[in-house]
Motif scaffolding. Structure first.
Motif, PDB file in Angstrom:
ATOM      1  N   GLN A 205     -50.441  -6.883  18.284  1.00 33.03           N
ATOM      2  CA  GLN A 205     -50.827  -6.754  16.882  1.00 33.03           C
ATOM      3  C   GLN A 205     -52.338  -6.648  16.708  1.00 33.03           C
ATOM      4  O   GLN A 205     -52.833  -6.437  15.606  1.00 33.03           O
ATOM      5  CB  GLN A 205     -50.295  -7.954  16.080  1.00 33.03           C
ATOM      6  N   HIS A 206     -53.082  -6.817  17.803  1.00 34.76           N
ATOM      7  CA  HIS A 206     -54.541  -6.702  17.741  1.00 34.76           C
ATOM      8  C   HIS A 206     -54.959  -5.237  17.787  1.00 34.76           C
ATOM      9  O   HIS A 206     -54.188  -4.354  18.179  1.00 34.76           O
ATOM     10  CB  HIS A 206     -55.195  -7.436  18.903  1.00 34.76           C
ATOM     11  N   TYR A 207     -56.228  -4.999  17.421  1.00 41.04           N
ATOM     12  CA  TYR A 207     -56.845  -3.689  17.607  1.00 41.04           C
ATOM     13  C   TYR A 207     -57.602  -3.707  18.940  1.00 41.04           C
ATOM     14  O   TYR A 207     -57.957  -4.780  19.444  1.00 41.04           O
ATOM     15  CB  TYR A 207     -57.785  -3.371  16.437  1.00 41.04           C
ATOM     16  N   PRO A 208     -57.862  -2.538  19.539  1.00 37.21           N
ATOM     17  CA  PRO A 208     -58.492  -2.520  20.878  1.00 37.21           C
ATOM     18  C   PRO A 208     -59.782  -3.334  20.993  1.00 37.21           C
ATOM     19  O   PRO A 208     -60.017  -3.972  22.016  1.00 37.21           O
ATOM     20  CB  PRO A 208     -58.755  -1.023  21.104  1.00 37.21           C
ATOM     21  N   HIS A 209     -60.608  -3.325  19.947  1.00 32.71           N
ATOM     22  CA  HIS A 209     -61.895  -4.030  20.045  1.00 32.71           C
ATOM     23  C   HIS A 209     -61.729  -5.552  20.017  1.00 32.71           C
ATOM     24  O   HIS A 209     -62.696  -6.282  20.266  1.00 32.71           O
ATOM     25  CB  HIS A 209     -62.830  -3.595  18.913  1.00 32.71           C
ATOM     26  N   GLN A 210     -60.527  -6.027  19.741  1.00 29.31           N
ATOM     27  CA  GLN A 210     -60.304  -7.471  19.629  1.00 29.31           C
ATOM     28  C   GLN A 210     -59.828  -8.110  20.934  1.00 29.31           C
ATOM     29  O   GLN A 210     -59.538  -9.302  20.961  1.00 29.31           O
ATOM     30  CB  GLN A 210     -59.276  -7.745  18.518  1.00 29.31           C
ATOM     31  N   VAL A 211     -59.749  -7.328  22.012  1.00 31.47           N
ATOM     32  CA  VAL A 211     -59.364  -7.880  23.318  1.00 31.47           C
ATOM     33  C   VAL A 211     -60.450  -7.552  24.328  1.00 31.47           C
ATOM     34  O   VAL A 211     -61.279  -6.666  24.116  1.00 31.47           O
ATOM     35  CB  VAL A 211     -57.995  -7.332  23.791  1.00 31.47           C
ATOM     36  N   SER A 212     -60.458  -8.275  25.464  1.00 29.41           N
ATOM     37  CA  SER A 212     -61.489  -8.077  26.481  1.00 29.41           C
ATOM     38  C   SER A 212     -61.242  -6.796  27.269  1.00 29.41           C
ATOM     39  O   SER A 212     -60.160  -6.193  27.196  1.00 29.41           O
ATOM     40  CB  SER A 212     -61.505  -9.268  27.440  1.00 29.41           C
ATOM     41  N   GLY A 213     -62.254  -6.402  28.071  1.00 33.43           N
ATOM     42  CA  GLY A 213     -62.128  -5.195  28.890  1.00 33.43           C
ATOM     43  C   GLY A 213     -61.007  -5.286  29.895  1.00 33.43           C
ATOM     44  O   GLY A 213     -60.258  -4.325  30.109  1.00 33.43           O
ATOM     45  N   GLY A 214     -60.870  -6.455  30.533  1.00 31.46           N
ATOM     46  CA  GLY A 214     -59.804  -6.639  31.513  1.00 31.46           C
ATOM     47  C   GLY A 214     -58.428  -6.593  30.874  1.00 31.46           C
ATOM     48  O   GLY A 214     -57.483  -6.033  31.443  1.00 31.46           O
ATOM     49  N   GLN A 215     -58.301  -7.179  29.687  1.00 25.82           N
ATOM     50  CA  GLN A 215     -57.029  -7.147  28.964  1.00 25.82           C
ATOM     51  C   GLN A 215     -56.702  -5.716  28.544  1.00 25.82           C
ATOM     52  O   GLN A 215     -55.544  -5.272  28.649  1.00 25.82           O
ATOM     53  CB  GLN A 215     -57.094  -8.069  27.753  1.00 25.82           C
ATOM     54  N   LEU A 216     -57.721  -4.976  28.094  1.00 21.57           N
ATOM     55  CA  LEU A 216     -57.501  -3.596  27.657  1.00 21.57           C
ATOM     56  C   LEU A 216     -57.069  -2.718  28.838  1.00 21.57           C
ATOM     57  O   LEU A 216     -56.224  -1.828  28.685  1.00 21.57           O
ATOM     58  CB  LEU A 216     -58.780  -3.040  27.018  1.00 21.57           C
ATOM     59  N   GLN A 217     -57.616  -2.998  30.024  1.00 14.99           N
ATOM     60  CA  GLN A 217     -57.226  -2.222  31.192  1.00 14.99           C
ATOM     61  C   GLN A 217     -55.757  -2.477  31.552  1.00 14.99           C
ATOM     62  O   GLN A 217     -55.021  -1.562  31.929  1.00 14.99           O
ATOM     63  CB  GLN A 217     -58.142  -2.574  32.366  1.00 14.99           C
ATOM     64  N   ARG A 218     -55.313  -3.722  31.412  1.00 17.22           N
ATOM     65  CA  ARG A 218     -53.904  -4.038  31.674  1.00 17.22           C
ATOM     66  C   ARG A 218     -53.009  -3.461  30.581  1.00 17.22           C
ATOM     67  O   ARG A 218     -51.873  -3.041  30.842  1.00 17.22           O
ATOM     68  CB  ARG A 218     -53.722  -5.551  31.780  1.00 17.22           C
ATOM     69  N   LEU A 219     -53.497  -3.410  29.358  1.00 17.72           N
ATOM     70  CA  LEU A 219     -52.728  -2.804  28.267  1.00 17.72           C
ATOM     71  C   LEU A 219     -52.580  -1.304  28.481  1.00 17.72           C
ATOM     72  O   LEU A 219     -51.534  -0.720  28.144  1.00 17.72           O
ATOM     73  CB  LEU A 219     -53.417  -3.095  26.925  1.00 17.72           C
ATOM     74  N   SER A 220     -53.599  -0.672  29.055  1.00 21.31           N
ATOM     75  CA  SER A 220     -53.474   0.759  29.369  1.00 21.31           C
ATOM     76  C   SER A 220     -52.426   0.969  30.454  1.00 21.31           C
ATOM     77  O   SER A 220     -51.735   1.993  30.475  1.00 21.31           O
ATOM     78  CB  SER A 220     -54.822   1.350  29.786  1.00 21.31           C
ATOM     79  N   ALA A 221     -52.296  -0.011  31.367  1.00 20.64           N
ATOM     80  CA  ALA A 221     -51.234   0.060  32.382  1.00 20.64           C
ATOM     81  C   ALA A 221     -49.864  -0.068  31.726  1.00 20.64           C
ATOM     82  O   ALA A 221     -48.915   0.635  32.099  1.00 20.64           O
ATOM     83  CB  ALA A 221     -51.429  -1.039  33.419  1.00 20.64           C
ATOM     84  N   ALA A 222     -49.750  -0.965  30.724  1.00 20.52           N
ATOM     85  CA  ALA A 222     -48.486  -1.103  29.998  1.00 20.52           C
ATOM     86  C   ALA A 222     -48.125   0.202  29.293  1.00 20.52           C
ATOM     87  O   ALA A 222     -46.954   0.622  29.280  1.00 20.52           O
ATOM     88  CB  ALA A 222     -48.593  -2.242  28.985  1.00 20.52           C
ATOM     89  N   MET A 223     -49.133   0.873  28.741  1.00 18.75           N
ATOM     90  CA  MET A 223     -48.918   2.157  28.075  1.00 18.75           C
ATOM     91  C   MET A 223     -48.379   3.192  29.061  1.00 18.75           C
ATOM     92  O   MET A 223     -47.503   4.001  28.728  1.00 18.75           O
ATOM     93  CB  MET A 223     -50.244   2.651  27.474  1.00 18.75           C
TER      94      MET A 223
END
Length: 558
Positions: free
Chosen positions: A150-168
């Motif tokens: 439910q967050h926007y990309p800028h609201q999570v850390s770089g490492g979390q965003l990289q794992r979220l891109s893996a989920a995508m």
């Protein structure tokens, strides 16, 4: 086990501005079995990303597949129509980019972007896709998996965003995932978390992978097999263990040697060299409005003291957000300190660059991480180098032209480079121009802010050797801001460890194994090693040695 990927006699051509065709990938043949992870390793320009992109039937503008087959699950991506390729991209073949931030729309919630591919390809109902996304968030060890979407990309850390891109990438249950340097921009502690998450999910799902990187230590933790590339050609192929232990090709051995740059030769110090060049006492700096206590709202650096002696080098390391780059900007005066005292070469140093003398501005130079954004793309190299000469030394005409040639010689660039623009240079060449510009001012101190993080291992090692040579010739000092411990160990006399904006420990390179602070121990133990079993043994290490035991709330208790 059958092959999922079969590349046969692949050739890729690029067309130059003059219309000349240049072969950049030359008769490449390789296989990837079902469930296997193959790493493509090599320096910048070796062709590893170009080969990986052909697996999606894609080439960069100006390039084309001129010959060969690229079979993925029996379909030739080189000969399919664009409509047929589009059906496979995202569904059968997924891609995880180097910069996750660039892959996300900042105005859309994360969950909507992660499940978008399932809607595009009609893979499953939206509610099922959301449940599948949460399962992946859990598998990738993301915090609060039920709500992080439910967050926007800028609201999570770089490492979390990289794992979220893996989920995508993984939500469509693809047969093949392409990893394009996905941990290059991450600090070592975050990199470990991301690598562990990638490895766990790939093992559990049995998905095949192609991992593009220049970091042998990273790929050795996740790849079953390694393909070494140079100049668009395969130099050597073998299992990860074979490449690391019994590499046969000279270029592979060169890559392995560059992993650990040679330490700087320490010469006997003269009394004059032992005088402090830079001294900080209780420096605090940050961002936002000034509070009643005279300090900014966000304190990125708090109460830091340091001393750098003439002719010596200081390394400042820590994870993203530790305050190390803010400290570099404070030293340069770009971000004025809110509190504390600064002395440079025996004289008081004003907090703001605007209030510093002409000589102080000249004597402290900074070289930034990304040469691409630090160099004006519209200017020729000779104009870039000539500007500091005119500003600091009022140098012009033949004298300036001769000095430009001298600087290019110093940084080991051909003099023909002076008539080129930054876009015509490689990453390593651009970083050398960056250094030549700093040297043009005739400085006493150069601040190096993550200068090798965007470079491949071989080029980074060459840049470090260059800096050592320049120091021997010119007697300048360096402050290295980095999360790359091998670079800091190779060139620095002392190392400061920062966490949460504070200096938690200061030690010599030889004392790294005896670090006392728990965060220092965590940081140093998180540097990948050229050992395929390193990450697995790290996972099995006693909990007291790992991040689970590091109570960040008590980081400064020692």
């Amino acid at each position: 086990m059958s092959n999922l990927v079969e590349i046969r006699d692949l050739e890729v051509e690029a067309t130059t501005d003059s219309g000349r065709r240049v072969e950049i990938i030359k008769s490449i043949t390789l296989d990837v079995a079902e469930g296997e992870i193959v790493a493509l390793i090599g320096e910048s320009g070796s062709g590893k990303t170009t080969i990986a992109l052909t697996l999606m039937g894609y080439c960069r503008p100006g390039c084309r597949i001129s010959r060969g087959q690229v079979l993925v699950n029996g379909k030739d991506m080189a000969s399919l129509s664009e409509k047929e390729r589009a059906r496979m991209r995202g569904a059968d073949i997924a891609y995880i980019p180097q910069s996750a931030a660039a892959a996300f729309n900042p105005s859309a919630k994360i969950i909507d972007q992660v499940i978008e591919v399932t809607r595009i390809h009609g893979l499953m109902p939206a509610e099922k896709a959301r449940r599948r996304a949460v399962e992946l968030f859990k598998a990738l060890s993301l915090p609060n998996p039920e709500t992080i979407g439910q967050h926007y990309p800028h609201q999570v850390s770089g490492g979390q965003l990289q794992r979220l891109s893996a989920a995508m990438a993984l939500i469509s249950d693809p047969k093949l995932v392409i990893f394009d340097e996905p941990t290059t921009a991450l600090d070592v502690t975050t990199q470990i978390e991301v690598l562990r998450a990638f490895k766990s999910v790939m093992r559990a799902t049995g998905i095949a992978g192609v991992y593009v990187s220049h970091d042998l230590a990273v790929v050795s933790q996740i790849a079953d097999r390694i393909v070494v590339l140079k100049g668009g050609e395969v130099q050597e192929t073998g299992s990860t263990a074979e490449i690391l232990s019994t590499a046969k090709h000279p270029y592979t051995r060169e890559l392995l040697a560059a992993f650990e740059p040679r330490p700087r030769e320490v010469v006997e110090e003269q009394p004059d060299e032992m005088k402090p060049l830079l001294e900080f006492k209780d420096i605090s700096a940050g961002y936002g409005s000034i509070q009643p206590d005279g300090l900014p709202l966000v304190r990125a650096v708090e109460g830091v003291s340091l001393i750098l002696e003439k002719g010596r080098n200081l390394g400042i390391i820590g994870e993203s957000g530790s305050g190390k780059s803010t400290l570099a900007r404070t030293i340069a005066g770009v971000l004025p300190a809110a509190a504390g005292q600064m002395t440079f070469d025996g004289r008081e140093l004003s907090r703001s660059a605007r209030d510093r003398s002409h000589d102080q501005l000249r004597e402290i130079q900074i070289v930034f991480q990304h040469a691409d954004t630090a160099l004006n793309p519209a200017k020729l190299v000779e104009d870039i180098l000539g500007r500091p000469m005119a500003f600091y030394h009022r140098m012009g005409g033949r004298e300036r032209s001769a000095r430009i040639d001298e600087l290019l010689d110093m940084v080991k660039l051909p003099r023909s480079v002076r008539s080129r623009r930054p876009s015509e240079l490689s990453g390593g060449q651009k970083q050398r121009v960056n250094f030549a510009r700093a040297l043009a001012a005739d400085p006493k101190l150069i601040l190096c802010d993550e200068i090798t993080s965007a470079l491949d291992t071989v080029v980074a090692a060459a840049v470090i050797d260059l800096l050592k040579e320049l120091q021997r010739e010119l007697g300048i000092s360096y402050i290295f801001i980095s999360h790359d411990l091998s670079v800091v160990k190779a060139i620095c006399d002392e190392i400061i460890v920062m966490y949460g904006g504070k200096k938690v420990e200061q030690l010599l390179p030889s004392e790294i194994k005896a670090a006392k602070h728990p965060y220092s121990q965590l940081l140093f133990s998180s540097v990948p090693k050229l050992d395929p079993d390193w990450l697995d043994s790290l996972e099995q290490a006693p909990s007291s040695a790992r991040i689970a035991s590091f109570d960040r709330r008590q980081a400064f208790a020692n």
